[in-house]
Enzyme design. Structure first.
Site, PDB file in Angstrom:
ATOM      1  N   LEU A  87      32.596 -35.913  19.635  1.00 55.70           N
ATOM      2  CA  LEU A  87      31.793 -35.041  20.485  1.00 55.70           C
ATOM      3  C   LEU A  87      31.294 -33.867  19.661  1.00 55.70           C
ATOM      4  O   LEU A  87      32.029 -33.314  18.837  1.00 55.70           O
ATOM      5  CB  LEU A  87      32.634 -34.511  21.655  1.00 55.70           C
ATOM      6  N   ASP A  88      30.033 -33.483  19.917  1.00 49.94           N
ATOM      7  CA  ASP A  88      29.489 -32.315  19.234  1.00 49.94           C
ATOM      8  C   ASP A  88      30.282 -31.069  19.605  1.00 49.94           C
ATOM      9  O   ASP A  88      30.836 -30.975  20.698  1.00 49.94           O
ATOM     10  CB  ASP A  88      28.033 -32.082  19.643  1.00 49.94           C
ATOM     11  N   ARG A  89      30.299 -30.109  18.693  1.00 50.48           N
ATOM     12  CA  ARG A  89      30.774 -28.785  19.067  1.00 50.48           C
ATOM     13  C   ARG A  89      29.861 -28.291  20.191  1.00 50.48           C
ATOM     14  O   ARG A  89      28.642 -28.369  20.104  1.00 50.48           O
ATOM     15  CB  ARG A  89      30.693 -27.837  17.872  1.00 50.48           C
TER      16      ARG A  89
END
Length: 296
Positions: free
Chosen positions: A132-134
Site C-alpha cells: 500500500l502507498d504511504r
C-alpha cells in the site's frame, strides 16, 4: 526452520521428489535448487534425500520452506502495528495511513519494515505482497518466506486473492457501477507520478457506488491489475479524483491524504488452503471526511 511434512499416497507412488515439489507444492525451480543443497532441506522418512529420489506410498517427505539466513534489512524501530491475522506463513496488517511499507526512514518516520524488524527480530524475513502507498490505509499481506511470497504473488488479482477498497471520490456518478480500462505508465513530467498513457501497461479497475453526496460519492473499488497508484490514477482520469489526493487532484479541507482504504480481503491461504475473510474498519480521518460529506 519452517518445514512442511507430506505423507505420500497412492496417487504419488513412483513420483520423484522433484515432481512432487513442483506439482503438489508449486515450488519454483530456483527454490528447489536451493533447498536440495541444505543439510536438512529434504528428508524422506527422517533421512536426507535428493530431488531424483523415487517416492512410494507411505513415505513421509519433509521439505523446508523457510528462508535460510533470512535478514530484514530495515533498522528495528518499535512502533504500534495492528495485526489482523498471523500464523507461521503469513501476516495481515491493518496499516495506518501515515506509515510507508519500507524505504529510507529519512523524512518518512517508521516504516512497516522497521516496525516488524523490532517486533519479529531481524532474522525473520519481510516479504510484502499487497503493498500500500504511504497515505493509503488498511489491509496488507506479508509473507514470511520467499516460497509463500511466490505463491501469493501468483494468486494476486484472482478470486483466490480478492482485495476491495473503500474510496471517496469527487463529482457526480450517474451510473451505479463501472469498469475503467485504461493503460497506466510513468508520467514523464514527474518521477513520482503515473498517468494514463498509450504505451502504458494494461490496467483495469471496477467500482460500485455505495453512497452519493452533493460533492462526491463513497465507492467500493476492486483493482483487477496491480499498477502503481492505479485506483488514484484511474479515478482522476475519468474526472473523479479522490478527496485528499494532492498528487492527482486538489487539497482537501478535512483529509490530508488520499481517501483510499483497503477494507476487505478474501484470501485462500497458500499453504493450508483455508479461505480467510478479513475486514478493516475505516480509520478516524476517513470517517471524519465521510461524516462531513454526509452533513453537506
Amino acid at each position: 526452520m519452517r518445514a512442511l511434512t507430506l505423507a505420500v499416497d497412492e496417487a504419488w507412488d513412483g513420483s520423484t521428489v522433484k515432481h512432487l515439489l513442483r506439482a503438489k507444492l508449486h515450488m519454483a525451480e530456483g527454490l528447489i535448487a536451493r533447498v536440495k543443497l541444505r543439510e536438512t532441506g529434504l528428508e524422506r522418512n527422517g533421512e536426507r534425500v535428493y530431488t531424483n529420489a523415487i517416492l512410494h506410498t507411505g513415505d513421509v517427505l519433509r521439505v523446508e520452506i523457510g528462508d535460510e539466513g533470512a535478514v530484514n534489512e530495515a533498522v528495528p524501530i518499535a512502533a504500534p502495528l495492528s495485526i489482523v491475522y498471523e500464523d507461521e506463513d503469513i501476516a495481515v496488517l491493518n496499516k495506518s495511513p501515515d506509515m510507508a511499507v519500507h524505504g529510507s526512514t529519512g523524512g518518512q518516520g517508521c516504516t512497516v519494515a522497521n516496525a516488524l524488524a523490532a517486533l519479529w527480530g531481524r532474522e525473520t524475513a519481510f516479504h510484502p505482497v499487497s503493498r500500500l502507498d504511504r497515505g493509503t490505509s488498511g489491509l496488507m499481506v506479508i509473507a514470511k518466506s520467499a516460497y509463500v511470497h511466490d505463491l501469493l504473488r501468483r494468486m494476486l488479482h484472482t478470486d483466490a486473492f480478492r482485495r476491495e477498497y473503500l474510496a471517496l471520490a469527487r463529482g457526480e456518478f450517474p451510473d451505479g457501477s463501472g469498469t475503467i480500462d485504461l493503460p497506466i505508465g510513468r508520467d514523464e513530467s514527474a518521477p513520482t507520478k503515473r498517468a494514463v498513457t498509450p504505451d502504458g501497461q494494461p490496467s483495469r479497475t471496477e467500482y460500485t457506488v455505495l453512497e452519493r453526496f452533493p460533492a462526491g460519492a463513497l465507492l467500493r473499488v476492486r483493482p483487477l491489475t496491480g499498477r502503481t497508484h492505479q485506483i488514484r490514477v484511474h479515478m482522476a482520469a475519468i474526472g473523479h479524483p479522490l478527496f485528499g489526493d494532492t498528487l492527482y487532484g486538489t487539497e482537501d479541507d478535512v483529509l490530508s491524504r488520499p481517501a483510499l482504504h483497503s477494507a476487505f480481503l478474501s484470501l485462500r491461504h497458500p499453504v493450508t488452503g483455508e479461505t480467510l475473510e478479513l475486514a478493516a474498519a475505516l480509520p478516524d480521518d476517513f470517517e471524519k471526511k465521510l461524516t462531513a460529506l454526509r452533513r453537506r
